[in-house]
Motif scaffolding. Sequence first.
Motif, PDB file in Angstrom:
ATOM      1  N   VAL A  19       0.817  -1.218   0.000  1.00 50.77           N
ATOM      2  CA  VAL A  19       0.000   0.000   0.000  1.00 50.77           C
ATOM      3  C   VAL A  19       0.849   1.267   0.000  1.00 50.77           C
ATOM      4  O   VAL A  19       0.318   2.381   0.032  1.00 50.77           O
ATOM      5  CB  VAL A  19      -0.961   0.005   1.207  1.00 50.77           C
ATOM      6  CG1 VAL A  19      -2.030  -1.064   1.034  1.00 50.77           C
ATOM      7  CG2 VAL A  19      -0.207  -0.200   2.519  1.00 50.77           C
ATOM      8  N   ARG A  25      -0.009  -4.276   3.788  1.00 52.67           N
ATOM      9  CA  ARG A  25      -1.240  -4.352   4.585  1.00 52.67           C
ATOM     10  C   ARG A  25      -1.647  -5.812   4.753  1.00 52.67           C
ATOM     11  O   ARG A  25      -1.758  -6.554   3.788  1.00 52.67           O
ATOM     12  CB  ARG A  25      -2.362  -3.575   3.898  1.00 52.67           C
ATOM     13  CG  ARG A  25      -3.721  -3.680   4.614  1.00 52.67           C
ATOM     14  CD  ARG A  25      -4.852  -3.282   3.692  1.00 52.67           C
ATOM     15  NE  ARG A  25      -6.157  -3.357   4.343  1.00 52.67           N
ATOM     16  CZ  ARG A  25      -7.313  -3.475   3.682  1.00 52.67           C
ATOM     17  NH1 ARG A  25      -7.313  -3.552   2.363  1.00 52.67           N
ATOM     18  NH2 ARG A  25      -8.449  -3.539   4.332  1.00 52.67           N
ATOM     19  N   ASN A  39      -6.499  -3.810  10.398  1.00 52.66           N
ATOM     20  CA  ASN A  39      -5.361  -3.756   9.485  1.00 52.66           C
ATOM     21  C   ASN A  39      -4.067  -3.751  10.272  1.00 52.66           C
ATOM     22  O   ASN A  39      -3.851  -2.878  11.128  1.00 52.66           O
ATOM     23  CB  ASN A  39      -5.425  -2.499   8.611  1.00 52.66           C
ATOM     24  CG  ASN A  39      -6.569  -2.533   7.629  1.00 52.66           C
ATOM     25  OD1 ASN A  39      -6.896  -3.573   7.075  1.00 52.66           O
ATOM     26  ND2 ASN A  39      -7.204  -1.391   7.414  1.00 52.66           N
ATOM     27  N   TYR A  41      -0.101  -3.468   9.668  1.00 54.45           N
ATOM     28  CA  TYR A  41       0.828  -3.049   8.626  1.00 54.45           C
ATOM     29  C   TYR A  41       2.244  -3.498   8.958  1.00 54.45           C
ATOM     30  O   TYR A  41       2.668  -3.449  10.125  1.00 54.45           O
ATOM     31  CB  TYR A  41       0.792  -1.528   8.463  1.00 54.45           C
ATOM     32  CG  TYR A  41      -0.543  -1.012   7.985  1.00 54.45           C
ATOM     33  CD1 TYR A  41      -0.891  -1.057   6.641  1.00 54.45           C
ATOM     34  CD2 TYR A  41      -1.472  -0.497   8.889  1.00 54.45           C
ATOM     35  CE1 TYR A  41      -2.136  -0.584   6.204  1.00 54.45           C
ATOM     36  CE2 TYR A  41      -2.714  -0.037   8.457  1.00 54.45           C
ATOM     37  CZ  TYR A  41      -3.036  -0.082   7.117  1.00 54.45           C
ATOM     38  OH  TYR A  41      -4.263   0.369   6.688  1.00 54.45           O
ATOM     39  N   LEU A 214       2.315   9.074   3.117  1.00 60.58           N
ATOM     40  CA  LEU A 214       1.433   8.179   3.853  1.00 60.58           C
ATOM     41  C   LEU A 214       1.098   8.739   5.231  1.00 60.58           C
ATOM     42  O   LEU A 214       1.896   9.448   5.839  1.00 60.58           O
ATOM     43  CB  LEU A 214       2.096   6.812   4.033  1.00 60.58           C
ATOM     44  CG  LEU A 214       2.533   6.065   2.773  1.00 60.58           C
ATOM     45  CD1 LEU A 214       3.258   4.780   3.141  1.00 60.58           C
ATOM     46  CD2 LEU A 214       1.333   5.771   1.871  1.00 60.58           C
ATOM     47  N   THR A 257      -2.069   9.066   0.721  1.00 58.71           N
ATOM     48  CA  THR A 257      -2.785   7.836   1.069  1.00 58.71           C
ATOM     49  C   THR A 257      -2.884   7.720   2.584  1.00 58.71           C
ATOM     50  O   THR A 257      -1.868   7.832   3.289  1.00 58.71           O
ATOM     51  CB  THR A 257      -2.067   6.595   0.521  1.00 58.71           C
ATOM     52  OG1 THR A 257      -1.884   6.731  -0.894  1.00 58.71           O
ATOM     53  CG2 THR A 257      -2.883   5.332   0.798  1.00 58.71           C
ATOM     54  N   LEU A 259      -3.717   5.254   5.688  1.00 62.06           N
ATOM     55  CA  LEU A 259      -3.725   3.834   6.027  1.00 62.06           C
ATOM     56  C   LEU A 259      -4.443   3.667   7.363  1.00 62.06           C
ATOM     57  O   LEU A 259      -3.851   3.840   8.430  1.00 62.06           O
ATOM     58  CB  LEU A 259      -2.292   3.296   6.121  1.00 62.06           C
ATOM     59  CG  LEU A 259      -1.414   3.502   4.881  1.00 62.06           C
ATOM     60  CD1 LEU A 259      -0.011   2.952   5.125  1.00 62.06           C
ATOM     61  CD2 LEU A 259      -2.056   2.847   3.649  1.00 62.06           C
ATOM     62  N   PRO A 265      -7.351   1.495   2.532  1.00 58.58           N
ATOM     63  CA  PRO A 265      -6.615   2.753   2.347  1.00 58.58           C
ATOM     64  C   PRO A 265      -7.386   3.696   1.415  1.00 58.58           C
ATOM     65  O   PRO A 265      -8.095   3.260   0.506  1.00 58.58           O
ATOM     66  CB  PRO A 265      -5.303   2.287   1.708  1.00 58.58           C
ATOM     67  CG  PRO A 265      -5.128   0.875   2.196  1.00 58.58           C
ATOM     68  CD  PRO A 265      -6.516   0.312   2.234  1.00 58.58           C
TER      69      PRO A 265
END
Length: 350
Positions: A19, A25, A39, A41, A214, A257, A259, A265
Amino acid sequence: MDRPPKQEQERATTEITEVGPNVLRMQLPIQMPGLGHVNTYALLDDRGAAIVDPGLPGPATWKALQERLTSAGLKPRDVHTVIVTHSHPDHFGTAGKLAEEAGADLLTHAAFHNPFVHHHDHGELDEVDPEDLFVGTPMDDTPWGTKGMRPPLKRRMMFKLMRLPFLKLFVPPKPSMRVRDGDVVKLAGREWFAVHTPGHTLDHLCLHDPEGGLLLSGDHVLPTITPHIAGIGAGRDPLKGFVDSLDKVAGLVGVQTVLPAHGHPFGDLQGRVDSIKAHHEERMDKLRELSASLGPSTVTEYSHHLFRKARWGYMAESETYAHLEHLRLSGLATRREEGGQVLYDVHPLS
């Protein structure tokens, strides 16, 4: 008519997706009201990986986490850092065990505390019961006048059956790295900035990666549901803290993006922040309308008009209390006690 499921309610899949640069992810299954997965990561670098929010405590999560790591080409010993965004069990539940197994650091915000584990002066821990982690029902009286309640017998029996396997695996999270707003952490081969975002909890932590564009948003900004605002334990005015923190993350430069801890996302952070803020403004307008028609009322009465019946209970009351307290602290409501009940009178719309 059934409501379509929200992203956050979708069941976990075994899919591993990239991602962001060096960011994977993974989804872990959870069973909590309104949520179907968390989620987790993996932030990859030449040392191995940092793992964010490794899910609920218990054998099912531990097995799923090991399977996801294997699919990503990782082993527990490859983990050098475990990151917990905030003190809710679907985020910290397996963090202590993973950090212990891997010999990894455990990173949280400086304000992080495990509300379910109590230290005695001589250093021992109270025994942890899974009922405390999952039930979501207060045993003590609330500040808005609700008496402490016990969960239904069926649920209590289920937790008694879970107790032994739970205690064999649960390791209380003990942070070895505590960060504050603006601190820099090296993750995925580049610098990430700690962003303190209270509201959902007092210790909520987001991580901003300006180079990769991010934002690890935890439960602070979610794609299709509005995060719960706790009326207890999140500061004097949790709603104000939350809205201020929303403005803080919306002002971060270069976020392409987001997360989140639940759901997919997404982009357009500013648009999502605006939508969440508008939701809370609508809630406060609704409280003003209700007060005009109901007169001074209890938190429970207000909550029954704000939330559908399936959501009635402690969490609905807690969030309603946060809104009413925000209005009171803003000079837009008054509260008094009458016959052992706490009543709020909200000023009408001008």
